[in-house]
Design a protein around this motif. Sequence first.
Motif, PDB file in Angstrom:
ATOM      1  N   GLY A  44       0.802  -1.220   0.000  1.00 61.24           N
ATOM      2  CA  GLY A  44       0.000   0.000   0.000  1.00 61.24           C
ATOM      3  C   GLY A  44       0.831   1.265   0.000  1.00 61.24           C
ATOM      4  O   GLY A  44       0.430   2.284   0.563  1.00 61.24           O
ATOM      5  N   LEU A  45       2.004   1.245  -0.620  1.00 57.80           N
ATOM      6  CA  LEU A  45       2.849   2.439  -0.640  1.00 57.80           C
ATOM      7  C   LEU A  45       2.253   3.482  -1.592  1.00 57.80           C
ATOM      8  O   LEU A  45       1.623   3.134  -2.586  1.00 57.80           O
ATOM      9  CB  LEU A  45       4.274   2.071  -1.065  1.00 57.80           C
ATOM     10  CG  LEU A  45       4.991   1.052  -0.174  1.00 57.80           C
ATOM     11  CD1 LEU A  45       6.460   0.921  -0.592  1.00 57.80           C
ATOM     12  CD2 LEU A  45       4.904   1.434   1.300  1.00 57.80           C
ATOM     13  N   PRO A  46       2.459   4.770  -1.283  1.00 59.06           N
ATOM     14  CA  PRO A  46       1.856   5.831  -2.109  1.00 59.06           C
ATOM     15  C   PRO A  46       2.329   5.742  -3.564  1.00 59.06           C
ATOM     16  O   PRO A  46       3.497   5.473  -3.813  1.00 59.06           O
ATOM     17  CB  PRO A  46       2.377   7.129  -1.466  1.00 59.06           C
ATOM     18  CG  PRO A  46       2.820   6.746  -0.090  1.00 59.06           C
ATOM     19  CD  PRO A  46       3.223   5.308  -0.153  1.00 59.06           C
ATOM     20  N   GLY A  47       1.406   5.916  -4.468  1.00 62.09           N
ATOM     21  CA  GLY A  47       1.753   5.951  -5.890  1.00 62.09           C
ATOM     22  C   GLY A  47       1.767   4.599  -6.572  1.00 62.09           C
ATOM     23  O   GLY A  47       1.816   4.517  -7.793  1.00 62.09           O
ATOM     24  N   ALA A  48       1.754   3.526  -5.805  1.00 64.40           N
ATOM     25  CA  ALA A  48       1.761   2.194  -6.427  1.00 64.40           C
ATOM     26  C   ALA A  48       0.381   1.901  -7.000  1.00 64.40           C
ATOM     27  O   ALA A  48      -0.635   2.176  -6.372  1.00 64.40           O
ATOM     28  CB  ALA A  48       2.127   1.145  -5.390  1.00 64.40           C
ATOM     29  N   LEU A  49       0.351   1.354  -8.231  1.00 69.00           N
ATOM     30  CA  LEU A  49      -0.938   1.139  -8.901  1.00 69.00           C
ATOM     31  C   LEU A  49      -1.240  -0.343  -9.090  1.00 69.00           C
ATOM     32  O   LEU A  49      -0.362  -1.119  -9.452  1.00 69.00           O
ATOM     33  CB  LEU A  49      -0.925   1.832 -10.268  1.00 69.00           C
ATOM     34  CG  LEU A  49      -0.934   3.365 -10.214  1.00 69.00           C
ATOM     35  CD1 LEU A  49      -0.759   3.947 -11.613  1.00 69.00           C
ATOM     36  CD2 LEU A  49      -2.245   3.870  -9.604  1.00 69.00           C
ATOM     37  N   PRO A  50      -2.490  -0.728  -8.855  1.00 68.77           N
ATOM     38  CA  PRO A  50      -2.881  -2.138  -8.987  1.00 68.77           C
ATOM     39  C   PRO A  50      -3.157  -2.513 -10.439  1.00 68.77           C
ATOM     40  O   PRO A  50      -3.630  -1.694 -11.224  1.00 68.77           O
ATOM     41  CB  PRO A  50      -4.189  -2.193  -8.192  1.00 68.77           C
ATOM     42  CG  PRO A  50      -4.774  -0.821  -8.330  1.00 68.77           C
ATOM     43  CD  PRO A  50      -3.616   0.139  -8.432  1.00 68.77           C
ATOM     44  N   VAL A  51      -2.819  -3.742 -10.822  1.00 66.18           N
ATOM     45  CA  VAL A  51      -3.221  -4.310 -12.113  1.00 66.18           C
ATOM     46  C   VAL A  51      -3.917  -5.628 -11.803  1.00 66.18           C
ATOM     47  O   VAL A  51      -3.347  -6.490 -11.140  1.00 66.18           O
ATOM     48  CB  VAL A  51      -1.996  -4.566 -13.024  1.00 66.18           C
ATOM     49  CG1 VAL A  51      -2.432  -5.240 -14.318  1.00 66.18           C
ATOM     50  CG2 VAL A  51      -1.257  -3.273 -13.305  1.00 66.18           C
ATOM     51  N   ALA A  52      -5.163  -5.787 -12.278  1.00 65.95           N
ATOM     52  CA  ALA A  52      -5.955  -6.954 -11.878  1.00 65.95           C
ATOM     53  C   ALA A  52      -5.423  -8.251 -12.499  1.00 65.95           C
ATOM     54  O   ALA A  52      -4.963  -8.269 -13.640  1.00 65.95           O
ATOM     55  CB  ALA A  52      -7.414  -6.759 -12.268  1.00 65.95           C
ATOM     56  N   ASN A  53      -5.485  -9.311 -11.747  1.00 63.01           N
ATOM     57  CA  ASN A  53      -5.040 -10.652 -12.139  1.00 63.01           C
ATOM     58  C   ASN A  53      -6.150 -11.324 -12.969  1.00 63.01           C
ATOM     59  O   ASN A  53      -7.224 -11.645 -12.459  1.00 63.01           O
ATOM     60  CB  ASN A  53      -4.749 -11.454 -10.863  1.00 63.01           C
ATOM     61  CG  ASN A  53      -4.232 -12.852 -11.141  1.00 63.01           C
ATOM     62  OD1 ASN A  53      -4.525 -13.446 -12.166  1.00 63.01           O
ATOM     63  ND2 ASN A  53      -3.474 -13.382 -10.186  1.00 63.01           N
ATOM     64  N   LYS A  54      -5.862 -11.532 -14.260  1.00 65.12           N
ATOM     65  CA  LYS A  54      -6.872 -12.055 -15.179  1.00 65.12           C
ATOM     66  C   LYS A  54      -7.335 -13.460 -14.770  1.00 65.12           C
ATOM     67  O   LYS A  54      -8.521 -13.765 -14.750  1.00 65.12           O
ATOM     68  CB  LYS A  54      -6.270 -12.086 -16.585  1.00 65.12           C
ATOM     69  CG  LYS A  54      -7.265 -12.449 -17.667  1.00 65.12           C
ATOM     70  CD  LYS A  54      -6.615 -12.349 -19.041  1.00 65.12           C
ATOM     71  CE  LYS A  54      -7.514 -12.978 -20.090  1.00 65.12           C
ATOM     72  NZ  LYS A  54      -6.754 -13.726 -21.099  1.00 65.12           N
ATOM     73  N   LYS A  55      -6.362 -14.296 -14.432  1.00 61.57           N
ATOM     74  CA  LYS A  55      -6.693 -15.676 -14.055  1.00 61.57           C
ATOM     75  C   LYS A  55      -7.629 -15.696 -12.840  1.00 61.57           C
ATOM     76  O   LYS A  55      -8.601 -16.443 -12.795  1.00 61.57           O
ATOM     77  CB  LYS A  55      -5.395 -16.430 -13.740  1.00 61.57           C
ATOM     78  CG  LYS A  55      -5.588 -17.852 -13.375  1.00 61.57           C
ATOM     79  CD  LYS A  55      -5.113 -18.837 -14.414  1.00 61.57           C
ATOM     80  CE  LYS A  55      -6.070 -19.282 -15.461  1.00 61.57           C
ATOM     81  NZ  LYS A  55      -5.581 -19.950 -16.584  1.00 61.57           N
TER      82      LYS A  55
END
Length: 444
Positions: A44-55
């Motif tokens: 949860g560090l500032p600026g880090a962005l999530p990318v969803a796991n397709k599987k």
Amino acid sequence: MNYEPVIGLEVHVELATASKMFCRCSADYFGKEPNTHTCPVCLGLPGALPVANKKAIEWCVAIGLALSCEIPLSSKFDRKNYFYPDLPKGYQISQYDMPFCVNGSLTLKNGRKITIQRVHMEEDTAKLTHTTVDGAKVSLVDFNRSGVPLVEIVTAPDFENSEEVVEYLKKLQQLVRYLGVSNADLEKGDMRLEPNVSLRKASQVSKDLPSYKVELKNINSFKFAQKAIEYEVKRQAEILDSKKTPLQETRGWNESSQSTVSQRSKEEAHDYRYFPEPDIPPLNWHEAQIKKLKLSMQELPAAKLKRFQKDYEVRDQDVELLTRQREIADFFEEAVKVGLKYNISSKAIANFIINKKVDFSKTLPAGLIKNIVNSAKTQAFDDEKLEKIVEKVLSENQQAVFDYQKGKTAVIMFLIGQVQKEAKGAADPAQVKAILIEKLKPNR
Ligand code: ZN
Ligand code: MN
């Protein structure tokens, strides 16, 4: 009893994907050194962005499909805001009003249909350990679990008793294991159960829900689920008998006191300030993608059961045992294929698997067939038949008998060999030896 239980169920299932839900960290964290499966996203560090796991999303939808859910073509993630040390971002990425799967059902043995309201995707939290370090009471945080894909399966309050709940849970566990999407091991926390329980008057004509509900947590076995629900039904009945209403709260099951204990008052959805997750775009399916997913799914337990009943000459209760686990079902079918060459019926194979408690980790289907062939041969020599052979061998080998009785006991190996020759190698050597020793006793 004057009341009827109204029970619903929330189940969290951790998916066995290679990586976490929104980052590339390994999701295989169980038993690993704390805080070694982490990165800026799951910390949860500032600026880090999530990318969803397709599987993970596909597996969530597969669970929904297995539970006969509708799959809306549009969906999105939302933020569920609350403050707790195991949640570094201050919110959990979850789904609120547009979950991946809705309106499913699961039918119980008694024919009652349990409605599945929704199956949605979210992320797991970090794990807290409350302990003492250098004499000070501390809470340690392990972020290895933070961001591991979690599927939440919510039923309507359709259960009428704890037995129905346990049956549903076992079916659900079997289903996700069949799909191969989760180990669903309760002890490891792969599967977490939260029943909610309330009571309404049995005489009540309208089936309106009670004005309160109690959510049960800290349940890590089906047995505890049953005990906690039964305890709660009794506790609430006593409160209602005294003309009061049970508090709306979360209670934990305490195994040592065999009772539920108040943990906190229950939040309402609006307390979480749900809003759309701005860092992940909404998701849209094409019909064809859902169809493809459906086609790629493993055969499910109910379908397998029906097919086995149709294809194999096996008793119904045995079909139930054979299809309980996918591994056993697959093993059985493979063994049937091999067995065809040796004229061994599916019934004989089923009997052998069920009665001999085969160790599937150490036996191959072909090995099992070999065992069946051998044991069929051995069984052909019942005691009486074997005794006749032994007597024949003894009368034809008087010198050996004489030597044995004079103390040359090693000669028994020769006699066993002669018996086996006569029995074409199909007799059980230990049994032959026992009969020989008996017959060789002098002056019987
Ligand atoms: Zn990470
Ligand atoms: Mn949840």
